[in-house]
Design a protein around this motif. Structure first.
Motif, PDB file in Angstrom:
ATOM      1  N   MET A  24       8.108   1.725  -6.586  1.00  7.85           N
ATOM      2  CA  MET A  24       7.346   0.360  -6.726  1.00  7.85           C
ATOM      3  C   MET A  24       7.715  -0.630  -5.380  1.00  7.85           C
ATOM      4  N   VAL A  25       9.092  -0.574  -4.864  1.00  8.05           N
ATOM      5  CA  VAL A  25       9.141  -1.193  -3.901  1.00  8.05           C
ATOM      6  C   VAL A  25       8.711  -0.972  -2.578  1.00  8.05           C
ATOM      7  N   GLY A  26       8.556   0.519  -2.505  1.00 10.49           N
ATOM      8  CA  GLY A  26       7.857   0.913  -1.260  1.00 10.49           C
ATOM      9  C   GLY A  26       6.494   0.465  -1.317  1.00 10.49           C
ATOM     10  N   ILE A  27       5.712   0.384  -2.465  1.00  9.78           N
ATOM     11  CA  ILE A  27       4.261  -0.033  -2.400  1.00  9.78           C
ATOM     12  C   ILE A  27       4.427  -1.543  -2.070  1.00  9.78           C
ATOM     13  N   ALA A  28       5.284  -2.226  -2.645  1.00 12.73           N
ATOM     14  CA  ALA A  28       5.255  -3.808  -2.257  1.00 12.73           C
ATOM     15  C   ALA A  28       5.492  -3.864  -1.070  1.00 12.73           C
ATOM     16  N   PRO A  35     -10.258  -8.279  -5.027  1.00 14.13           N
ATOM     17  CA  PRO A  35     -10.931  -7.290  -6.264  1.00 14.13           C
ATOM     18  C   PRO A  35      -9.906  -6.058  -6.314  1.00 14.13           C
ATOM     19  N   PHE A  36      -9.619  -5.420  -4.791  1.00 15.55           N
ATOM     20  CA  PHE A  36      -8.510  -4.582  -4.885  1.00 15.55           C
ATOM     21  C   PHE A  36      -7.129  -4.865  -5.212  1.00 15.55           C
ATOM     22  N   LEU A  37      -6.808  -6.012  -4.702  1.00 13.39           N
ATOM     23  CA  LEU A  37      -5.546  -6.607  -5.463  1.00 13.39           C
ATOM     24  C   LEU A  37      -5.265  -6.723  -6.930  1.00 13.39           C
ATOM     25  N   ILE A  38      -6.468  -7.386  -7.306  1.00 13.73           N
ATOM     26  CA  ILE A  38      -6.561  -7.503  -8.904  1.00 13.73           C
ATOM     27  C   ILE A  38      -6.445  -6.114  -9.447  1.00 13.73           C
ATOM     28  N   GLY A  39      -7.282  -5.100  -8.993  1.00 17.98           N
ATOM     29  CA  GLY A  39      -7.184  -3.922  -9.611  1.00 17.98           C
ATOM     30  C   GLY A  39      -5.952  -3.064  -9.375  1.00 17.98           C
ATOM     31  N   ILE A  72      -3.146 -14.736  -5.480  1.00 16.29           N
ATOM     32  CA  ILE A  72      -2.985 -13.248  -5.735  1.00 16.29           C
ATOM     33  C   ILE A  72      -2.346 -12.406  -4.602  1.00 16.29           C
ATOM     34  N   ARG A  73      -2.463 -13.007  -3.489  1.00 14.69           N
ATOM     35  CA  ARG A  73      -1.654 -12.424  -2.109  1.00 14.69           C
ATOM     36  C   ARG A  73      -0.175 -12.255  -2.268  1.00 14.69           C
ATOM     37  N   GLN A  74       0.301 -13.406  -3.199  1.00 15.50           N
ATOM     38  CA  GLN A  74       1.617 -13.649  -3.235  1.00 15.50           C
ATOM     39  C   GLN A  74       2.162 -12.922  -4.398  1.00 15.50           C
ATOM     40  N   LEU A  75       1.247 -12.942  -5.528  1.00 18.05           N
ATOM     41  CA  LEU A  75       1.859 -12.226  -6.732  1.00 18.05           C
ATOM     42  C   LEU A  75       1.932 -10.805  -6.541  1.00 18.05           C
ATOM     43  N   VAL A  76       0.820 -10.288  -5.877  1.00 16.19           N
ATOM     44  CA  VAL A  76       0.977  -8.770  -5.919  1.00 16.19           C
ATOM     45  C   VAL A  76       2.330  -8.217  -5.403  1.00 16.19           C
ATOM     46  N   VAL A  77       2.753  -8.769  -4.418  1.00 15.39           N
ATOM     47  CA  VAL A  77       4.208  -8.281  -4.139  1.00 15.39           C
ATOM     48  C   VAL A  77       5.428  -8.307  -5.030  1.00 15.39           C
ATOM     49  N   ILE A  78       5.381  -9.900  -5.449  1.00 14.15           N
ATOM     50  CA  ILE A  78       6.592 -10.096  -6.622  1.00 14.15           C
ATOM     51  C   ILE A  78       6.285  -9.117  -7.700  1.00 14.15           C
ATOM     52  N   THR A 112       4.505 -16.853 -13.716  1.00 11.60           N
ATOM     53  CA  THR A 112       5.295 -18.088 -13.754  1.00 11.60           C
ATOM     54  C   THR A 112       5.855 -18.614 -12.366  1.00 11.60           C
ATOM     55  N   TYR A 113       6.635 -17.657 -11.942  1.00 10.34           N
ATOM     56  CA  TYR A 113       7.381 -17.618 -10.437  1.00 10.34           C
ATOM     57  C   TYR A 113       6.451 -18.262  -9.355  1.00 10.34           C
ATOM     58  N   VAL A 114       5.569 -17.292  -9.348  1.00  5.02           N
ATOM     59  CA  VAL A 114       4.463 -17.569  -8.150  1.00  5.02           C
ATOM     60  C   VAL A 114       3.729 -18.961  -8.251  1.00  5.02           C
ATOM     61  N   LEU A 115       3.093 -19.440  -9.575  1.00  2.00           N
ATOM     62  CA  LEU A 115       2.695 -20.607  -9.897  1.00  2.00           C
ATOM     63  C   LEU A 115       3.519 -21.748  -9.589  1.00  2.00           C
ATOM     64  N   LEU A 116       4.913 -21.544  -9.996  1.00  2.00           N
ATOM     65  CA  LEU A 116       5.971 -22.651  -9.818  1.00  2.00           C
ATOM     66  C   LEU A 116       6.253 -22.803  -8.401  1.00  2.00           C
ATOM     67  N   ASN A 117       6.068 -21.747  -7.610  1.00  2.00           N
ATOM     68  CA  ASN A 117       6.579 -21.822  -6.177  1.00  2.00           C
ATOM     69  C   ASN A 117       5.276 -22.453  -5.446  1.00  2.00           C
TER      70      ASN A 117
END
Length: 333
Positions: free
Chosen positions: A233-237, A176-180, A57-63, A288-293
């Motif tokens: 979006m990049v600024g948030i990321a 929960p915050f990241l998922i939300g 989840i921590r990796q996914l939220v950025v990408i 897919t990318y995060v799971l693959l990596n």
């Protein structure tokens, strides 16, 4: 006998025609299912263990945040390779703001977004004004942003880091915050992409810029709006990225540009944009990318081999997605 052969060839041609029409969805969902199945087996189910899910989840939220914005640029046939450097520069500015405001996060978020949007505005203004390919202008922005970050780090005697990271805890470890946040961003960007003029006009430009302009679309203005949205979006990321390390170095954000491109391609995003562009490419592709990596690392694959495997997969998917009629433009504009 001839009748049977005719039936077989007719059935075969229908199958091929169906695959050709729906290959984008096949790449999206088959790729995701395949990655999940393979790495669930290779990791003995640990891929979805509670501890690893938090990491995913921590990796996914950025990408995911990045690719949701990039989808608008790709849909009109553009391409951006400056995202990693922009994340680094935005994180650098956010770090200084947090240190000046005793760890206040809101001013840091606003500054991060402002810096990112400025970079993307510079990118598209150069593209529009001089008629350059988007890859050329984004390459210039990448060098400038990365140069600033490298120079500041080289001139600093101490490590550039956030002194008070308490405010970043919400962005780092509150699952929960990241998922939300991801859910809200996905919903908002899906609505913008599918139900507003911005999304529809970007796809129209991707199909045929001249035809779109003759239909009343202000092509340059729409592209600027797409880049501003991507910049937000990049600024948030960048804030989520900063929360993971709490510091900024010369290598911050390095490789994110390729991560975003590979994720979008894995999600079935066409390099030339157009009507077949889907916001789901960003969502499914990021998963897919995060799971693959993550799965490759958990399976004990060497880091250098991981990069090689991702590169091979990238080439295969690009080959599958760009096999279109010769009359249609394929390269990003």
């Amino acid at each position: 006998m001839e009748e049977k052969n005719t039936l077989k060839s007719g059935f075969g041609s229908r199958i091929l025609h169906w695959i050709q029409n729906y290959k984008q969805y096949i790449i999206q969902y088959f790729g995701l299912i395949f990655v999940i199945a393979v790495f669930l087996y290779l990791t003995d189910g640990d891929l979805f263990s509670a501890r690893n899910l938090e990491t995913l989840i921590r990796q996914l939220v950025v990408i995911l945040t990045i690719t949701l914005g990039m989808a608008f640029i790709y849909s009109h046939g553009g391409m951006d390779i400056s995202v990693g450097a922009v994340v680094a520069l935005s994180s650098l500015c956010a770090t200084y703001v947090m240190n000046l405001t005793a760890g206040q996060v809101l001013p840091a978020i606003l500054v991060s977004i402002a810096v990112s949007v400025t970079c993307y505005l510079l990118n598209i203004i150069v593209t529009n004004q001089f008629g350059l390919m988007s890859t050329i202008s984004s390459l210039s922005v990448m060098f400038v942003a990365r140069g600033i970050v490298t120079y500041v780090n080289s001139m600093s005697t101490d490590k550039i880091e956030v002194h008070n990271t308490a405010g970043l805890e919400l962005f780092r470890s509150n699952t929960p915050f990241l998922i939300g946040t991801m859910a809200v961003l996905c919903i908002v960007m899906t609505v913008l992409f599918n139900l507003t003029k911005l999304g529809k006009q970007n796809r129209a430009i991707g199909d045929n810029p001249l035809s779109a302009m003759q239909s009343g679309v202000r092509v340059k203005k729409v592209k600027v709006e797409a880049y501003v949205l991507a910049g937000i979006m990049v600024g948030i990321a960048a804030v989520f990225s900063l929360s993971r390390t709490g510091s900024v170095s010369e290598k911050t954000g390095s490789g994110l540009e390729m991560d975003a491109i590979v994720a979008l391609i894995l999600g079935g995003m066409a390099l030339n944009g157009g009507a077949k562009s889907r916001i789901s490419s960003a969502i499914i592709g990021s998963f897919t990318y995060v799971l693959l990596n993550n799965g490759l690392v958990m399976a004990g694959v060497d880091t250098q081999v991981v990069s090689l495997i991702k590169g091979i997969i990238f080439l295969i998917v690009v080959f599958l997605t760009i096999r279109q009629p010769k009359s249609k433009k394929v390269l990003p504009r």
